[in-house]
Scaffold this motif. Structure first.
Motif, short mmCIF file in Angstrom:
data_model
loop_
_atom_site.label_atom_id
_atom_site.label_comp_id
_atom_site.label_asym_id
_atom_site.label_seq_id
_atom_site.Cartn_x
_atom_site.Cartn_y
_atom_site.Cartn_z
N ALA A 141 0.81 -1.21 0.00
CA ALA A 141 0.00 0.00 0.00
C ALA A 141 0.85 1.27 0.00
O ALA A 141 0.49 2.25 -0.65
CB ALA A 141 -0.94 0.00 1.21
N ILE A 142 1.97 1.26 0.71
CA ILE A 142 2.75 2.48 0.88
C ILE A 142 3.87 2.60 -0.15
O ILE A 142 4.09 3.67 -0.73
CB ILE A 142 3.32 2.55 2.32
CG1 ILE A 142 2.17 2.59 3.32
CG2 ILE A 142 4.22 3.76 2.49
CD1 ILE A 142 2.60 2.64 4.76
N GLU A 143 4.59 1.51 -0.40
CA GLU A 143 5.70 1.56 -1.34
C GLU A 143 5.26 1.45 -2.80
O GLU A 143 6.03 1.74 -3.71
CB GLU A 143 6.71 0.44 -1.04
CG GLU A 143 7.39 0.57 0.31
CD GLU A 143 8.43 1.69 0.33
OE1 GLU A 143 8.71 2.25 -0.75
OE2 GLU A 143 8.94 2.01 1.42
N GLY A 144 4.03 0.96 -3.04
CA GLY A 144 3.55 0.80 -4.41
C GLY A 144 4.03 -0.48 -5.07
O GLY A 144 3.91 -0.62 -6.30
N TRP A 145 4.55 -1.43 -4.29
CA TRP A 145 4.97 -2.72 -4.85
C TRP A 145 3.75 -3.61 -5.02
O TRP A 145 2.70 -3.40 -4.41
CB TRP A 145 5.98 -3.41 -3.95
CG TRP A 145 7.22 -2.61 -3.68
CD1 TRP A 145 7.75 -1.63 -4.46
CD2 TRP A 145 8.08 -2.71 -2.53
NE1 TRP A 145 8.89 -1.13 -3.89
CE2 TRP A 145 9.12 -1.77 -2.71
CE3 TRP A 145 8.08 -3.51 -1.39
CZ2 TRP A 145 10.15 -1.61 -1.78
CZ3 TRP A 145 9.10 -3.36 -0.47
CH2 TRP A 145 10.12 -2.42 -0.66
N SER A 146 3.92 -4.63 -5.87
CA SER A 146 2.88 -5.66 -5.92
C SER A 146 2.95 -6.51 -4.65
O SER A 146 3.97 -6.52 -3.95
CB SER A 146 3.08 -6.55 -7.16
OG SER A 146 4.30 -7.28 -7.06
N GLU B 78 3.18 9.41 3.28
CA GLU B 78 2.04 9.75 4.11
C GLU B 78 2.17 9.01 5.43
O GLU B 78 2.44 7.82 5.47
CB GLU B 78 0.72 9.35 3.41
CG GLU B 78 0.45 10.10 2.13
CD GLU B 78 -0.87 9.70 1.51
OE1 GLU B 78 -1.58 8.87 2.15
OE2 GLU B 78 -1.20 10.19 0.42
N SER B 79 1.96 9.72 6.52
CA SER B 79 2.18 9.16 7.86
C SER B 79 3.58 8.58 7.96
O SER B 79 3.78 7.40 8.25
CB SER B 79 1.12 8.10 8.19
OG SER B 79 -0.18 8.61 8.08
N GLN B 80 4.55 9.43 7.72
CA GLN B 80 5.93 8.97 7.59
C GLN B 80 6.46 8.37 8.88
O GLN B 80 7.11 7.31 8.86
CB GLN B 80 6.82 10.14 7.15
CG GLN B 80 8.27 9.77 6.92
CD GLN B 80 9.02 10.86 6.18
OE1 GLN B 80 8.55 11.32 5.14
NE2 GLN B 80 10.14 11.28 6.71
N VAL B 81 6.19 9.00 10.00
CA VAL B 81 6.70 8.50 11.29
C VAL B 81 6.08 7.14 11.61
O VAL B 81 6.78 6.20 12.02
CB VAL B 81 6.42 9.51 12.41
CG1 VAL B 81 6.87 8.96 13.76
CG2 VAL B 81 7.14 10.84 12.12
N ALA B 82 4.77 7.02 11.43
CA ALA B 82 4.10 5.75 11.71
C ALA B 82 4.61 4.64 10.79
O ALA B 82 4.80 3.50 11.22
CB ALA B 82 2.59 5.91 11.57
N TYR B 83 4.84 4.98 9.52
CA TYR B 83 5.32 3.96 8.59
C TYR B 83 6.72 3.48 8.94
O TYR B 83 7.00 2.27 8.91
CB TYR B 83 5.31 4.50 7.16
CG TYR B 83 6.01 3.60 6.17
CD1 TYR B 83 5.54 2.32 5.91
CD2 TYR B 83 7.16 4.03 5.51
CE1 TYR B 83 6.20 1.48 5.02
CE2 TYR B 83 7.81 3.20 4.62
CZ TYR B 83 7.33 1.93 4.37
OH TYR B 83 7.98 1.10 3.50
N ARG B 84 7.62 4.39 9.26
CA ARG B 84 8.98 3.98 9.61
C ARG B 84 9.02 3.18 10.91
O ARG B 84 9.79 2.25 11.05
CB ARG B 84 9.88 5.21 9.69
CG ARG B 84 10.15 5.82 8.32
CD ARG B 84 11.11 6.99 8.37
NE ARG B 84 11.41 7.47 7.02
CZ ARG B 84 12.13 8.53 6.75
NH1 ARG B 84 12.64 9.25 7.74
NH2 ARG B 84 12.36 8.89 5.49
N LEU B 85 8.15 3.54 11.86
CA LEU B 85 8.06 2.74 13.07
C LEU B 85 7.52 1.35 12.77
O LEU B 85 8.03 0.34 13.27
CB LEU B 85 7.16 3.46 14.09
CG LEU B 85 6.94 2.72 15.43
CD1 LEU B 85 8.27 2.52 16.15
CD2 LEU B 85 5.97 3.49 16.31
N GLY B 86 6.48 1.27 11.95
CA GLY B 86 5.94 -0.04 11.57
C GLY B 86 6.95 -0.86 10.77
O GLY B 86 7.05 -2.08 10.96
#
Length: 390
Positions: free
Chosen positions: A199-204, A233-241
């Motif tokens: 969803a975030i990186e745009g990969w399959s 989008e939601s950069q901090v949450a994504y890097r933590l996840g």
């Protein structure tokens, strides 16, 4: 035998990957040659000048300069991501130190960091085996109570026979159950992480699963690397996840690899037993068969030897015989001497780590977890501790 099987495994893997990837490589090479020729003719550039320019771009690419916009590699967040890939032994390869000072510092930094991370993985495996052993033992005890083997109430449990208590105290979870649970945990973590990356990186989704396995197994090719874009989008949450998913995935896959190695050892010992048994029966029908030391057999092929290290060494040295004076040491004697040294060293390390001598025969069943050093030793020690009657 294990080395031979690994070599055969490598040869089979090389043949499969060569058949799958080599045609694609040839096609890409031919396509690049056509584009190179077309670009050189269109802009009236010599091939030597164009190749020199491309070499300059390759050097810039190694330093982190690319055509597409990515985040800086050596700011604090980029450097933190880099050291995370170093100590976890993933090593994507998309960021590498270019200065002499950075390379020298990496040698000492990685030496301590990788050792500490491996220790963390071993301790995680110890805690994980503790939890799994407790849960599986509780299920096993509940199953025995339903079958009427164990009493239901507390008073009758105190008056139960010593044999039932010892059989329950000596019980260990099967290595196959542990492998299934770890496989399920690794699949769940990978599927959840793949949904996030897709969803975030745009990969399959398939590429995301591929990245999860490459990253979690610390293979780290570097063809797909997460958290490299400049803005999310939601950069901090994504890097933590991203950090939490990689941490959980590496821990699960590391534990799974250790359990699979035990099963591989069981299969190899079973194959060797099946190969040696008919040969010994035909060649030496009157000679008693001597079981191999440290052999872990699945099912009914596994034998119980409740012998301490000292007595095991003494028995083996007595039966192997002694060399004559002036005779060169044979390979059998050399291996036997190394077995003695390894057994003594393993016993001393275990006593030093636990603070007390290991008690032989503390458990009546092994179920695949027997002996071992490193992560395998930690699993065995933890299973022994959790098998004490509550």
């Amino acid at each position: 035998m294990l080395a031979l099987l690994i070599v055969l495994y490598l040869l089979c893997g090389a043949a499969v990957f060569s058949a799958l990837e080599h045609p694609k490589e040839k096609q890409a090479k031919e396509k690049w040659a056509q584009r190179f020729e077309h670009f050189s003719n269109k802009h009236n550039l010599s091939k030597d000048d164009l190749e020199k320019f491309l070499r300059f771009y390759e050097e810039a690419n190694v330093a982190g300069i690319r055509v597409d916009t990515i985040r800086p590699r050596w700011d604090f967040t980029g450097a933190f991501y880099f050291v995370g890939t170093v100590v976890s032994t993933i090593g994507f390869g998309m960021t590498t130190p270019a200065t002499i000072g950075g390379k020298i510092f990496l040698i000492f930094y990685g030496l301590i960091g990788c050792a500490a991370t491996i220790l963390f993985f071993n301790l995680f495996l110890e805690r994980l085996i503790t939890v799994l052993a407790f849960v599986l033992k509780s299920c096993y005890e509940l199953q025995r109570r339903r079958k009427g083997v164990l009493p239901h109430d507390q008073d009758s449990r105190r008056d139960s026979s010593q044999g039932n208590r010892e059989s329950l105290a000596g019980w260990k979870p099967s290595v196959y159950y542990v492998m299934v649970i770890l496989c399920m945990a690794a699949v769940i973590v990978s599927c959840c992480a793949s949904a996030m990356y897709s969803a975030i990186e745009g990969w399959s989704y398939f590429d995301s699963l591929y990245f999860c396995f490459v990253a979690f197994s610390t293979i780290g090719f570097g063809d797909l690397v997460s958290s490299q874009q400049l803005r999310y989008e939601s950069q901090v949450a994504y890097r933590l996840g991203n950090f939490l998913f990689i941490l959980m995935g590496v821990c699960c896959i590391y534990s799974l690899f250790n359990v699979i190695s035990i099963i591989i050892k069981q299969i190899l010992n079973w194959i060797l037993k099946r190969l040696e048994f008919p040969c010994r029966c035909r060649c030496c029908p009157g000679k008693s068969l001597r079981p191999r030391r440290n052999a872990v057999m699945p099912g009914h092929f596994r034998t119980r030897r409740n012998i301490s290290i000292e007595t095991d060494i003494a028995n083996e040295s007595d039966t192997d015989g002694r060399r004559m004076s002036g005779e060169m040491i044979s390979m059998k004697d050399f291996l036997a001497a190394n077995k003695v040294s390894l057994a003594i060293m393993q016993k001393q390390l275990s006593e030093t780590a636990n603070g007390h001598p290991r008690q032989s025969g503390s458990c009546s069943k092994h179920n695949g977890f027997s002996g071992g050093v490193g992560a395998l030793g930690i699993m065995n020690n933890r299973l022994v501790e959790t098998s004490v009657d509550r």
